[in-house]
Design a protein around this motif. Structure first.
Motif, mmCIF file in Angstrom:
data_model
loop_
_atom_site.group_PDB
_atom_site.id
_atom_site.type_symbol
_atom_site.label_atom_id
_atom_site.label_comp_id
_atom_site.label_asym_id
_atom_site.label_seq_id
_atom_site.Cartn_x
_atom_site.Cartn_y
_atom_site.Cartn_z
ATOM 1 N N ASN A 76 -6.787 -21.708 70.425
ATOM 2 C CA ASN A 76 -6.578 -23.108 70.801
ATOM 3 C C ASN A 76 -5.523 -23.796 69.949
ATOM 4 O OD1 ASN A 76 -8.702 -22.931 72.702
ATOM 5 N ND2 ASN A 76 -10.184 -23.207 71.054
ATOM 6 N N GLY A 77 -4.945 -23.064 68.986
ATOM 7 C CA GLY A 77 -3.951 -23.654 68.106
ATOM 8 C C GLY A 77 -4.550 -24.349 66.899
ATOM 9 N N SER A 78 -5.874 -24.358 66.793
ATOM 10 C CA SER A 78 -6.541 -24.911 65.609
ATOM 11 C C SER A 78 -6.629 -23.822 64.554
ATOM 12 C CB SER A 78 -7.958 -25.372 65.965
ATOM 13 O OG SER A 78 -7.924 -26.403 66.909
ATOM 14 N N HIS A 79 -7.080 -24.190 63.374
ATOM 15 C CA HIS A 79 -7.269 -23.209 62.315
ATOM 16 C C HIS A 79 -8.742 -22.921 62.145
ATOM 17 C CE1 HIS A 79 -3.106 -24.276 61.345
ATOM 18 N NE2 HIS A 79 -3.066 -23.007 61.002
ATOM 19 N N SER A 80 -9.077 -21.642 62.171
ATOM 20 C CA SER A 80 -10.452 -21.194 62.016
ATOM 21 C C SER A 80 -10.484 -20.088 60.975
ATOM 22 C CB SER A 80 -11.004 -20.672 63.349
ATOM 23 O OG SER A 80 -11.037 -21.721 64.297
ATOM 24 N N GLY A 81 -11.665 -19.833 60.437
ATOM 25 C CA GLY A 81 -11.805 -18.781 59.440
ATOM 26 C C GLY A 81 -13.089 -18.925 58.665
ATOM 27 N N LEU A 82 -12.998 -18.699 57.354
ATOM 28 C CA LEU A 82 -14.169 -18.731 56.490
ATOM 29 C C LEU A 82 -13.937 -19.686 55.331
ATOM 30 C CD1 LEU A 82 -14.936 -14.901 56.312
ATOM 31 C CD2 LEU A 82 -16.133 -16.623 57.679
ATOM 32 N N VAL A 83 -15.033 -20.258 54.833
ATOM 33 C CA VAL A 83 -14.983 -21.101 53.645
ATOM 34 C C VAL A 83 -15.799 -20.404 52.561
ATOM 35 C CG1 VAL A 83 -16.929 -22.541 54.419
ATOM 36 C CG2 VAL A 83 -15.335 -23.426 52.708
ATOM 37 N N ALA A 84 -15.254 -20.389 51.335
ATOM 38 C CA ALA A 84 -15.897 -19.660 50.242
ATOM 39 C C ALA A 84 -15.803 -20.459 48.950
ATOM 40 C CB ALA A 84 -15.230 -18.299 50.056
ATOM 41 N N THR A 85 -16.662 -20.077 48.013
ATOM 42 C CA THR A 85 -16.604 -20.589 46.648
ATOM 43 C C THR A 85 -16.150 -19.462 45.738
ATOM 44 O OG1 THR A 85 -18.412 -22.141 47.060
ATOM 45 C CG2 THR A 85 -17.956 -21.596 44.767
ATOM 46 N N VAL A 86 -15.265 -19.784 44.805
ATOM 47 C CA VAL A 86 -14.836 -18.807 43.811
ATOM 48 C C VAL A 86 -15.920 -18.781 42.731
ATOM 49 C CG1 VAL A 86 -13.045 -18.106 42.179
ATOM 50 C CG2 VAL A 86 -12.413 -19.282 44.316
ATOM 51 N N ILE A 87 -16.704 -17.716 42.720
ATOM 52 C CA ILE A 87 -17.816 -17.580 41.786
ATOM 53 C C ILE A 87 -17.315 -17.223 40.394
ATOM 54 C CG2 ILE A 87 -19.956 -16.307 41.279
ATOM 55 C CD1 ILE A 87 -20.073 -18.194 43.733
ATOM 56 N N GLU A 88 -16.335 -16.347 40.336
ATOM 57 C CA GLU A 88 -15.802 -15.910 39.047
ATOM 58 C C GLU A 88 -14.322 -15.610 39.200
ATOM 59 O OE1 GLU A 88 -16.993 -12.667 35.583
ATOM 60 O OE2 GLU A 88 -18.263 -12.897 37.350
ATOM 61 N N ASN A 89 -13.549 -15.970 38.176
ATOM 62 C CA ASN A 89 -12.125 -15.683 38.165
ATOM 63 C C ASN A 89 -11.724 -15.405 36.720
ATOM 64 O OD1 ASN A 89 -9.303 -15.834 37.940
ATOM 65 N ND2 ASN A 89 -9.145 -17.180 39.710
ATOM 66 N N ARG A 90 -11.519 -14.127 36.422
ATOM 67 C CA ARG A 90 -11.013 -13.697 35.117
ATOM 68 C C ARG A 90 -9.609 -13.144 35.355
ATOM 69 N NH1 ARG A 90 -16.007 -10.847 34.970
ATOM 70 N NH2 ARG A 90 -14.815 -8.906 34.797
ATOM 71 N N ARG A 91 -8.625 -13.911 34.954
ATOM 72 C CA ARG A 91 -7.217 -13.600 35.226
ATOM 73 C C ARG A 91 -6.908 -12.133 34.936
ATOM 74 N NH1 ARG A 91 -2.262 -17.066 34.885
ATOM 75 N NH2 ARG A 91 -0.581 -15.610 34.541
ATOM 76 N N ASP A 92 -6.261 -11.493 35.889
ATOM 77 C CA ASP A 92 -5.801 -10.108 35.802
ATOM 78 C C ASP A 92 -6.935 -9.093 35.697
ATOM 79 O OD1 ASP A 92 -3.236 -11.138 35.887
ATOM 80 O OD2 ASP A 92 -2.856 -10.867 33.753
ATOM 81 N N GLU A 93 -8.202 -9.516 35.910
ATOM 82 C CA GLU A 93 -9.338 -8.604 35.793
ATOM 83 C C GLU A 93 -10.268 -8.607 37.002
ATOM 84 O OE1 GLU A 93 -11.688 -9.120 32.270
ATOM 85 O OE2 GLU A 93 -9.912 -9.370 31.011
ATOM 86 N N PHE A 94 -10.684 -9.817 37.435
ATOM 87 C CA PHE A 94 -11.778 -9.861 38.413
ATOM 88 C C PHE A 94 -11.817 -11.206 39.126
ATOM 89 C CE2 PHE A 94 -16.349 -10.586 39.397
ATOM 90 C CZ PHE A 94 -16.563 -9.486 40.209
ATOM 91 N N ILE A 95 -12.073 -11.141 40.422
ATOM 92 C CA ILE A 95 -12.339 -12.339 41.234
ATOM 93 C C ILE A 95 -13.549 -12.035 42.096
ATOM 94 C CG2 ILE A 95 -11.540 -13.860 43.084
ATOM 95 C CD1 ILE A 95 -8.707 -13.273 42.252
ATOM 96 N N SER A 96 -14.472 -12.987 42.150
ATOM 97 C CA SER A 96 -15.626 -12.864 43.032
ATOM 98 C C SER A 96 -15.734 -14.124 43.877
ATOM 99 C CB SER A 96 -16.917 -12.680 42.213
ATOM 100 O OG SER A 96 -18.030 -12.552 43.081
ATOM 101 N N LEU A 97 -15.851 -13.917 45.179
ATOM 102 C CA LEU A 97 -15.994 -15.018 46.129
ATOM 103 C C LEU A 97 -17.333 -14.903 46.830
ATOM 104 C CD1 LEU A 97 -12.543 -14.564 47.903
ATOM 105 C CD2 LEU A 97 -13.055 -16.166 46.078
ATOM 106 N N GLU A 98 -17.933 -16.050 47.132
ATOM 107 C CA GLU A 98 -19.130 -16.069 47.967
ATOM 108 C C GLU A 98 -18.829 -16.897 49.208
ATOM 109 O OE1 GLU A 98 -23.804 -17.423 48.083
ATOM 110 O OE2 GLU A 98 -22.790 -17.284 46.148
ATOM 111 N N ILE A 99 -19.003 -16.278 50.354
ATOM 112 C CA ILE A 99 -18.759 -16.963 51.616
ATOM 113 C C ILE A 99 -19.867 -17.983 51.848
ATOM 114 C CG2 ILE A 99 -18.409 -16.681 54.107
ATOM 115 C CD1 ILE A 99 -16.267 -15.298 52.241
ATOM 116 N N ARG A 100 -19.480 -19.210 52.210
ATOM 117 C CA ARG A 100 -20.429 -20.295 52.446
ATOM 118 C C ARG A 100 -20.702 -20.508 53.938
ATOM 119 N NH1 ARG A 100 -22.573 -20.659 47.768
ATOM 120 N NH2 ARG A 100 -23.006 -22.852 47.787
#
Length: 155
Positions: free
Chosen positions: A58-82
């Motif tokens: 339809n020309g709208s934007h759809s997808g997923l929304v998440a929270t960044v649970i953890e972010n350790r630069r150059d090591e690890f990222i964890s996301l939780e889908i809301r």
């Protein structure tokens, strides 16, 4: 919910792989495998809210929304889908959106002798397992190409 695991070795320093994965312009490039026009809106900072979007029919934007649970630069990222984003609106309460809620995406980075190993673990609804099993390796291969190009021009 299924858990998928992917590993790729990239001939580039870990910081180059990290920034290539997260920079908006290169993110749009390597995630095209999933859906043309894929992008994110929000922050990769720990505790930040981030929306993974693509244009829908339809020309709208759809997808997923998440929270960044953890972010350790150059090591690890964890996301939780809301939940999901439908026609530009966050939905965390409908039955359809709850199918995704609680799913995790984890990205682990390690470097040895200038080669980065990226491990991706993704929870997915069974309906999308086959699609992601095919798309993730292609997306990661493109991410590796982009990071290796960046690394070679930095020398």
């Amino acid at each position: 919910m299924d858990k998928l695991h992917f590993t790729i070795r990239v001939d580039a320093p870990v910081h180059t792989v990290w920034t290539t994965m997260l920079d908006e312009s290169t993110y749009r490039d390597w995630t095209r495998t999933f859906h043309e026009g894929s992008h994110y809106v929000g922050s990769w900072a720990q505790g930040g809210l981030i929306r993974f979007l693509a244009p829908d029919q339809n020309g709208s934007h759809s997808g997923l929304v998440a929270t960044v649970i953890e972010n350790r630069r150059d090591e690890f990222i964890s996301l939780e889908i809301r939940g999901e984003v439908s026609r530009g609106i966050d939905d965390t309460t409908s039955a359809h959106a709850r199918r995704f809620a609680g799913a995790h995406e984890d990205y682990s980075f390690s470097e040895s002798d200038g080669v980065t190993t990226l491990v991706v673990e993704v929870d997915t609804d069974e309906e999308f397992t086959a699609m992601f099993a095919a798309d993730w390796p292609r997306a990661l291969a493109r991410l590796a190409e982009l990071a290796e190009e960046r690394a070679s021009t930095a020398d």
